[in-house]
Scaffold this motif. Structure first.
Motif, PDB file in Angstrom:
ATOM      1  N   LEU A  84       0.829  -1.206   0.000  1.00 28.89           N
ATOM      2  CA  LEU A  84       0.000   0.000   0.000  1.00 28.89           C
ATOM      3  C   LEU A  84       0.866   1.259   0.000  1.00 28.89           C
ATOM      4  CD1 LEU A  84      -2.762  -1.005   2.593  1.00 28.89           C
ATOM      5  CD2 LEU A  84      -2.904  -1.073   0.096  1.00 28.89           C
ATOM      6  N   ARG A  85       1.975   1.199   0.730  1.00 27.61           N
ATOM      7  CA  ARG A  85       2.849   2.373   0.852  1.00 27.61           C
ATOM      8  C   ARG A  85       3.472   2.749  -0.494  1.00 27.61           C
ATOM      9  NH1 ARG A  85       5.131   0.462   4.947  1.00 27.61           N
ATOM     10  NH2 ARG A  85       7.117  -0.205   4.033  1.00 27.61           N
ATOM     11  N   VAL A  86       3.880   1.756  -1.284  1.00 25.87           N
ATOM     12  CA  VAL A  86       4.469   2.047  -2.597  1.00 25.87           C
ATOM     13  C   VAL A  86       3.425   2.624  -3.533  1.00 25.87           C
ATOM     14  CG1 VAL A  86       5.464   0.987  -4.659  1.00 25.87           C
ATOM     15  CG2 VAL A  86       6.393   0.445  -2.413  1.00 25.87           C
ATOM     16  N   ASN A  87       2.198   2.123  -3.476  1.00 24.85           N
ATOM     17  CA  ASN A  87       1.145   2.698  -4.298  1.00 24.85           C
ATOM     18  C   ASN A  87       0.866   4.151  -3.899  1.00 24.85           C
ATOM     19  OD1 ASN A  87      -0.566   0.775  -6.327  1.00 24.85           O
ATOM     20  ND2 ASN A  87       0.503  -0.440  -4.774  1.00 24.85           N
ATOM     21  N   GLU A  88       0.909   4.427  -2.606  1.00 28.13           N
ATOM     22  CA  GLU A  88       0.769   5.818  -2.145  1.00 28.13           C
ATOM     23  C   GLU A  88       1.943   6.667  -2.635  1.00 28.13           C
ATOM     24  OE1 GLU A  88      -1.465   7.532  -0.377  1.00 28.13           O
ATOM     25  OE2 GLU A  88      -2.897   5.901  -0.065  1.00 28.13           O
ATOM     26  N   PHE A  89       3.134   6.095  -2.614  1.00 28.44           N
ATOM     27  CA  PHE A  89       4.336   6.799  -3.066  1.00 28.44           C
ATOM     28  C   PHE A  89       4.243   7.131  -4.557  1.00 28.44           C
ATOM     29  CE2 PHE A  89       8.763   6.522  -4.705  1.00 28.44           C
ATOM     30  CZ  PHE A  89       9.336   7.569  -3.989  1.00 28.44           C
ATOM     31  N   PHE A  90       3.792   6.167  -5.346  1.00 28.05           N
ATOM     32  CA  PHE A  90       3.589   6.419  -6.778  1.00 28.05           C
ATOM     33  C   PHE A  90       2.581   7.555  -6.976  1.00 28.05           C
ATOM     34  CE2 PHE A  90       4.963   2.783  -9.766  1.00 28.05           C
ATOM     35  CZ  PHE A  90       6.150   2.604  -9.082  1.00 28.05           C
ATOM     36  N   ALA A  91       1.463   7.490  -6.246  1.00 29.17           N
ATOM     37  CA  ALA A  91       0.434   8.514  -6.388  1.00 29.17           C
ATOM     38  C   ALA A  91       0.968   9.889  -5.986  1.00 29.17           C
ATOM     39  CB  ALA A  91      -0.783   8.151  -5.544  1.00 29.17           C
ATOM     40  N   GLU A  92       1.749   9.923  -4.917  1.00 29.31           N
ATOM     41  CA  GLU A  92       2.318  11.189  -4.444  1.00 29.31           C
ATOM     42  C   GLU A  92       3.229  11.811  -5.492  1.00 29.31           C
ATOM     43  OE1 GLU A  92       5.756  12.177  -1.235  1.00 29.31           O
ATOM     44  OE2 GLU A  92       4.069  10.982  -0.483  1.00 29.31           O
ATOM     45  N   ARG A  93       4.023  10.986  -6.164  1.00 24.75           N
ATOM     46  CA  ARG A  93       4.949  11.507  -7.167  1.00 24.75           C
ATOM     47  C   ARG A  93       4.252  11.822  -8.488  1.00 24.75           C
ATOM     48  NH1 ARG A  93      11.187  10.249  -6.342  1.00 24.75           N
ATOM     49  NH2 ARG A  93      11.170  11.281  -4.314  1.00 24.75           N
ATOM     50  N   LEU A  94       3.203  11.096  -8.775  1.00 26.52           N
ATOM     51  CA  LEU A  94       2.485  11.296 -10.030  1.00 26.52           C
ATOM     52  C   LEU A  94       1.497  12.454  -9.951  1.00 26.52           C
ATOM     53  CD1 LEU A  94       2.028  10.101 -12.885  1.00 26.52           C
ATOM     54  CD2 LEU A  94       0.299   8.593 -11.868  1.00 26.52           C
ATOM     55  N   SER A  95       0.905  12.645  -8.799  1.00 25.40           N
ATOM     56  CA  SER A  95      -0.191  13.597  -8.639  1.00 25.40           C
ATOM     57  C   SER A  95       0.101  14.997  -9.176  1.00 25.40           C
ATOM     58  CB  SER A  95      -0.600  13.674  -7.166  1.00 25.40           C
ATOM     59  OG  SER A  95      -1.709  14.522  -7.001  1.00 25.40           O
ATOM     60  N   PRO A  96       1.265  15.613  -8.865  1.00 24.58           N
ATOM     61  CA  PRO A  96       1.509  16.981  -9.353  1.00 24.58           C
ATOM     62  C   PRO A  96       1.649  17.074 -10.875  1.00 24.58           C
ATOM     63  CG  PRO A  96       3.031  16.395  -7.579  1.00 24.58           C
ATOM     64  CD  PRO A  96       2.358  15.145  -8.010  1.00 24.58           C
ATOM     65  N   LEU A  97       1.856  15.932 -11.530  1.00 21.94           N
ATOM     66  CA  LEU A  97       2.083  15.939 -12.973  1.00 21.94           C
ATOM     67  C   LEU A  97       0.788  15.843 -13.771  1.00 21.94           C
ATOM     68  CD1 LEU A  97       4.949  13.273 -12.935  1.00 21.94           C
ATOM     69  CD2 LEU A  97       5.222  15.761 -12.814  1.00 21.94           C
ATOM     70  N   LEU A  98      -0.307  15.491 -13.094  1.00 21.10           N
ATOM     71  CA  LEU A  98      -1.550  15.183 -13.803  1.00 21.10           C
ATOM     72  C   LEU A  98      -2.341  16.438 -14.138  1.00 21.10           C
ATOM     73  CD1 LEU A  98      -2.769  12.017 -11.867  1.00 21.10           C
ATOM     74  CD2 LEU A  98      -1.495  12.139 -14.021  1.00 21.10           C
ATOM     75  N   GLN A  99      -2.949  16.386 -15.319  1.00 19.82           N
ATOM     76  CA  GLN A  99      -3.836  17.445 -15.780  1.00 19.82           C
ATOM     77  C   GLN A  99      -5.274  16.926 -15.735  1.00 19.82           C
ATOM     78  OE1 GLN A  99      -2.298  18.192 -19.701  1.00 19.82           O
ATOM     79  NE2 GLN A  99      -0.227  18.626 -18.939  1.00 19.82           N
ATOM     80  N   PRO A 100      -6.250  17.806 -15.562  1.00 16.70           N
ATOM     81  CA  PRO A 100      -7.630  17.349 -15.366  1.00 16.70           C
ATOM     82  C   PRO A 100      -8.183  16.461 -16.483  1.00 16.70           C
ATOM     83  CG  PRO A 100      -7.428  19.653 -14.771  1.00 16.70           C
ATOM     84  CD  PRO A 100      -6.122  19.265 -15.404  1.00 16.70           C
TER      85      PRO A 100
END
Length: 471
Positions: A108-124
């Motif tokens: 679960l922690r790695v999936n959260e880590f991926f989301a944390e790093r990916l989140s600022p890059l995403l456009q709506p």
């Protein structure tokens, strides 16, 4: 056109000259990303106590972004829950699962880590495509960060029936995590039906047709999108390899003997020990074939730090030694075993030269080796594919000799039948399978999935929408 963002455990980084990585997923993702601006995000394959910011590579209209993982997270996520719990259970091997809460926490922690790093890059308006069992909870982590994008998930490996899936620790939490995706894709109708039965029987999802579901406030769809191969590309590779330096050496070493070939990653799901037992039975049952056939098993090791993989390595090596010790002669070795990675051109060559392709997993999501074997053949004098009924590819490749890999006598008899098969029958079977591969070319697969994700009216059995079908 909206941007496509692909997320997978590993990223198929292009080489120094910008050429795409080999392999089915890389080819499919590259072909799909080329149609629009895209980002491919995943793990770098490296660990670091304090991972630096992701590394970025631009290649045309595709951005590749990879991140390191902390060592403990990697151990618990990859060597732990992903490959000691999810992998065996989803391959119907509940007996091999080794679960700890610490490993699940790391997953679960790695999936959260991926989301944390990916989140600022995403456009709506980005469309997200998440791949495989490593990243089941990723949509939950992204939704919690406020992302309402269309997100699709594709499972490359099997989905077992509800009775087995409920043996998975935290199964309901994981399945409910999948319902955060707008579209969940599987390799076969059987996999999709297994998942649908779990949804209706275990968590009480409502559905009018086993493809569109409602569960609480969630509305999502389930579809079938069997992965294909680059048919023409692999055929050309095999044709060109016939003129390479290995071809003459291979031909000379065979001395006119019929070649059988198996190509697998060394994994307990691939049925290699069962296959070797069947080959031994074949040599017993048809002694006149001794000295007239050669079996080549290519099986590079993987995940050696996981005990079950060390055990299968030892078991396969023992069987190779036993068969050769029992049957070999001064001028003949019945079984050749290669435990290192070979180049794709070498693989293509041995497939094209082989009279028989042995693809006999105990359970497999698809198995692209079966499809590549068909693609590699000379249509004027094709080899015969012997294929496990438990490989996803068996649903498409009805021209193969379909076998139960647990029945060593039946598999031995199938080898004999393949060796005796007349040319006309071999040609007809090959043509039937090659036509299926052309209809389900890898270049169409990603496009079909993204079309279904973004356009709800698109059929959820992508293969049948192209005029082909699964059996």
């Amino acid at each position: 056109m909206s941007r496509l963002v692909v997320i997978s455990n590993r990223v198929g980084m292009p080489d120094a000259e910008g050429r795409p990585a080999p392999g089915g997923l890389a080819v499919a993702v590259e072909a799909t990303l080329r149609e629009r601006e895209g980002l491919w995000f995943g793990w770098s394959g490296q660990v670091a106590e304090n991972p630096a910011e992701p590394v970025t590579l631009e290649n045309g209209n595709i951005t590749y972004m990879i991140t390191d993982l902390p060592p403990q997270d990697f151990q618990e996520y990859y060597n732990g829950f992903a490959n000691r719990v999810l992998w065996p259970i989803l391959h119907y091997r509940v007996d091999l699962a080794e679960f700890t809460e610490a490993d699940f926490g790391g997953y679960l922690r790695v999936n959260e880590f991926f989301a944390e790093r990916l989140s600022p890059l995403l456009q709506p308006d980005d469309v997200l495509w998440v791949h495989d069992y490593h990243l089941i909870p990723l949509a939950v982590a992204l939704r919690e960060r406020g992302h309402r994008n269309r997100i699709g998930f594709f499972l490359h490996i099997p989905m077992p029936p509800p009775d087995l899936l409920t043996a998975l620790p935290h199964h309901e939490e994981l399945v409910r995590a999948l319902t955060e995706y707008n579209l969940i894709g599987f390799q076969t109708e059987n996999d999709a039906d297994n998942f649908a039965r779990y949804l209706t029987r275990v968590v009480g999802a409502a559905t009018p047709d086993s493809r569109r579901f409602s569960l609480g406030h969630q509305h999502f769809r389930v579809g079938v999108f069997p992965v294909g191969v680059d048919v023409e590309g692999f055929r050309r590779l095999a044709e060109e390899a016939e003129h390479g330096p290995l071809a003459a050496k291979l031909e000379e070493s065979l001395v006119g003997r019929a070649l059988m070939v198996g190509v697998d990653r060394l994994d307990y799901s691939k049925g290699i020990t069962n296959r070797l037992d069947a080959y031994e039975r074949f040599l017993e049952k048809y002694p006149e074939r001794q000295g007239r056939v050669t079996c080549l098993q290519i099986a590079p090791g993987s995940r050696q730090e996981i005990p079950e993989y060390a055990e299968i390595d030892a078991a396969v090596s023992a069987r190779v030694g036993h068969i050769n010790g029992r049957f070999a002669a001064v001028s003949w070795v019945p079984l050749r075993f290669v435990s290192r990675n070979l180049g794709r051109e070498d693989i293509a060559l041995v497939m094209r030269r082989a009279r028989i392709g042995l693809v006999t997993p105990l359970r497999d999501g698809m198995n692209l080796v079966a499809k590549e074997f068909v693609a590699a053949q000379d249509p004027a004098d094709p080899g015969v594919l012997i294929l496990s009924q438990f490989a996803g590819a068996a649903a498409e490749l009805g021209g193969a000799l379909i076998v139960n890999p647990h029945d060593r006598d039946a598999l031995a008899d199938a080898i004999e039948r393949a060796l005796e098969m007349p040319l006309e029958e071999r040609q007809a079977r090959h043509q039937e399978m090659y036509s299926v591969l052309e209809a389900n070319h890898i270049r169409y697969w990603g496009h079909g999935f993204i079309e279904a994700l973004t356009r709800p009216a698109v059929p959820l059995n992508w293969l049948s929408s192209r005029g082909a079908s699964q059996r």
